[in-house]
Design a protein around this motif. Sequence first.
Motif, PDB file in Angstrom:
ATOM      1  N   GLY A  58      -6.191  -7.231  -2.699  1.00 28.72           N
ATOM      2  CA  GLY A  58      -6.544  -8.499  -3.336  1.00 28.72           C
ATOM      3  C   GLY A  58      -6.514  -9.655  -2.353  1.00 28.72           C
ATOM      4  N   GLY A  59      -5.508  -9.668  -1.488  1.00 24.54           N
ATOM      5  CA  GLY A  59      -5.427 -10.717  -0.475  1.00 24.54           C
ATOM      6  C   GLY A  59      -6.584 -10.655   0.497  1.00 24.54           C
ATOM      7  N   PHE A  60      -6.978  -9.455   0.876  1.00 30.15           N
ATOM      8  CA  PHE A  60      -8.099  -9.299   1.797  1.00 30.15           C
ATOM      9  C   PHE A  60      -9.408  -9.725   1.131  1.00 30.15           C
ATOM     10  CE2 PHE A  60     -10.919  -6.489   4.522  1.00 30.15           C
ATOM     11  CZ  PHE A  60     -10.842  -7.311   5.630  1.00 30.15           C
ATOM     12  N   MET A  61      -9.542  -9.427  -0.156  1.00 30.29           N
ATOM     13  CA  MET A  61     -10.731  -9.867  -0.892  1.00 30.29           C
ATOM     14  C   MET A  61     -10.808 -11.395  -0.891  1.00 30.29           C
ATOM     15  SD  MET A  61     -10.489  -7.234  -4.121  1.00 30.29           S
ATOM     16  CE  MET A  61     -11.649  -8.126  -5.129  1.00 30.29           C
ATOM     17  N   ASN A  62      -9.686 -12.047  -1.145  1.00 29.40           N
ATOM     18  CA  ASN A  62      -9.663 -13.518  -1.137  1.00 29.40           C
ATOM     19  C   ASN A  62     -10.004 -14.065   0.242  1.00 29.40           C
ATOM     20  OD1 ASN A  62      -9.036 -13.773  -3.850  1.00 29.40           O
ATOM     21  ND2 ASN A  62      -6.838 -13.716  -3.466  1.00 29.40           N
ATOM     22  N   TYR A  63      -9.501 -13.429   1.281  1.00 26.63           N
ATOM     23  CA  TYR A  63      -9.805 -13.841   2.645  1.00 26.63           C
ATOM     24  C   TYR A  63     -11.316 -13.754   2.902  1.00 26.63           C
ATOM     25  CZ  TYR A  63     -10.442 -13.258   7.680  1.00 26.63           C
ATOM     26  OH  TYR A  63     -10.898 -13.359   8.971  1.00 26.63           O
ATOM     27  N   LEU A  64     -11.923 -12.637   2.504  1.00 30.52           N
ATOM     28  CA  LEU A  64     -13.358 -12.460   2.730  1.00 30.52           C
ATOM     29  C   LEU A  64     -14.190 -13.457   1.928  1.00 30.52           C
ATOM     30  CD1 LEU A  64     -13.710  -8.572   2.829  1.00 30.52           C
ATOM     31  CD2 LEU A  64     -13.793 -10.160   4.764  1.00 30.52           C
ATOM     32  N   LYS A  65     -13.740 -13.782   0.728  1.00 30.43           N
ATOM     33  CA  LYS A  65     -14.473 -14.760  -0.096  1.00 30.43           C
ATOM     34  C   LYS A  65     -14.520 -16.124   0.579  1.00 30.43           C
ATOM     35  CE  LYS A  65     -13.420 -12.561  -4.496  1.00 30.43           C
ATOM     36  NZ  LYS A  65     -12.575 -12.591  -5.699  1.00 30.43           N
ATOM     37  N   LYS A  66     -13.473 -16.464   1.307  1.00 33.77           N
ATOM     38  CA  LYS A  66     -13.382 -17.775   1.963  1.00 33.77           C
ATOM     39  C   LYS A  66     -13.896 -17.757   3.398  1.00 33.77           C
ATOM     40  CE  LYS A  66      -9.308 -18.850  -0.745  1.00 33.77           C
ATOM     41  NZ  LYS A  66      -7.864 -18.967  -0.737  1.00 33.77           N
ATOM     42  N   SER A  67     -14.152 -16.601   3.943  1.00 35.36           N
ATOM     43  CA  SER A  67     -14.494 -16.445   5.353  1.00 35.36           C
ATOM     44  C   SER A  67     -15.973 -16.706   5.621  1.00 35.36           C
ATOM     45  CB  SER A  67     -14.154 -15.028   5.808  1.00 35.36           C
ATOM     46  OG  SER A  67     -14.563 -14.823   7.134  1.00 35.36           O
ATOM     47  N   ASP A  68     -16.219 -17.259   6.794  1.00 29.89           N
ATOM     48  CA  ASP A  68     -17.596 -17.408   7.259  1.00 29.89           C
ATOM     49  C   ASP A  68     -18.053 -16.169   8.022  1.00 29.89           C
ATOM     50  OD1 ASP A  68     -17.852 -19.960   6.212  1.00 29.89           O
ATOM     51  OD2 ASP A  68     -17.079 -20.915   8.031  1.00 29.89           O
ATOM     52  N   LEU A  69     -17.122 -15.275   8.299  1.00 33.25           N
ATOM     53  CA  LEU A  69     -17.475 -14.052   9.029  1.00 33.25           C
ATOM     54  C   LEU A  69     -18.294 -13.140   8.127  1.00 33.25           C
ATOM     55  CD1 LEU A  69     -14.008 -13.292  10.636  1.00 33.25           C
ATOM     56  CD2 LEU A  69     -16.022 -14.204  11.787  1.00 33.25           C
ATOM     57  N   LYS A  70     -19.345 -12.604   8.668  1.00 33.91           N
ATOM     58  CA  LYS A  70     -20.217 -11.690   7.928  1.00 33.91           C
ATOM     59  C   LYS A  70     -20.537 -10.514   8.839  1.00 33.91           C
ATOM     60  CE  LYS A  70     -20.957 -14.869   4.695  1.00 33.91           C
ATOM     61  NZ  LYS A  70     -19.706 -15.164   4.082  1.00 33.91           N
ATOM     62  N   GLY A  71     -20.744  -9.356   8.240  1.00 37.81           N
ATOM     63  CA  GLY A  71     -21.209  -8.218   9.023  1.00 37.81           C
ATOM     64  C   GLY A  71     -20.125  -7.238   9.392  1.00 37.81           C
ATOM     65  N   SER A  72     -20.337  -6.533  10.474  1.00 40.83           N
ATOM     66  CA  SER A  72     -19.500  -5.388  10.780  1.00 40.83           C
ATOM     67  C   SER A  72     -18.231  -5.718  11.560  1.00 40.83           C
ATOM     68  CB  SER A  72     -20.311  -4.353  11.580  1.00 40.83           C
ATOM     69  OG  SER A  72     -20.740  -4.930  12.801  1.00 40.83           O
ATOM     70  N   LYS A  73     -17.986  -6.965  11.864  1.00 46.08           N
ATOM     71  CA  LYS A  73     -16.758  -7.327  12.563  1.00 46.08           C
ATOM     72  C   LYS A  73     -15.994  -8.351  11.735  1.00 46.08           C
ATOM     73  CE  LYS A  73     -18.315  -6.351  17.205  1.00 46.08           C
ATOM     74  NZ  LYS A  73     -18.475  -6.836  18.545  1.00 46.08           N
ATOM     75  N   TYR A  74     -14.761  -8.053  11.497  1.00 47.35           N
ATOM     76  CA  TYR A  74     -13.909  -8.925  10.702  1.00 47.35           C
ATOM     77  C   TYR A  74     -12.647  -9.215  11.495  1.00 47.35           C
ATOM     78  CZ  TYR A  74     -17.004  -7.441   6.997  1.00 47.35           C
ATOM     79  OH  TYR A  74     -18.114  -7.184   6.240  1.00 47.35           O
TER      80      TYR A  74
END
Length: 131
Positions: free
Chosen positions: A112-128
């Motif tokens: 759940g925390g990682f999902m929230n991080y991705l929702k707020k992140s500008d990072l897209k694609g195969s590198k996180y």
Amino acid sequence: MATVKQFEDLEIWKLARVLCKEINKIANATGLRTDYKLYSQIDGSSGSVMDNIAEGFERNGNKEFIQFLSIAKASCGETRSQLYRVLDRNYVSNDEFMVLKDQTMVLSRMIGGFMNYLKKSDLKGSKYKAD
């Protein structure tokens, strides 16, 4: 932050793999493997956690990754529910159950925390980036 280049780098995937292995150990050490329906369900749901994390990562986009993480989180809850049946059928002790239950709860929170991080992140694609 470290760059995550493959799903095997993700801590949530590593923890999901550990959970899957622990459930398999129980199945091999008890009669759970002969309780075919319950074994098949808990083996499938615990495997679904790690598999959906991997599949979502390989989709190379945050929206799809978040969708697959949501499925992984739900499978983690399903596994936790099935653990109660494993306990109620005396395949594990209460102490063993509590350890596994705690693992599922920690993993669910982390997903759940990682999902929230991705929702707020500008990072897209195969590198996180991961903590």
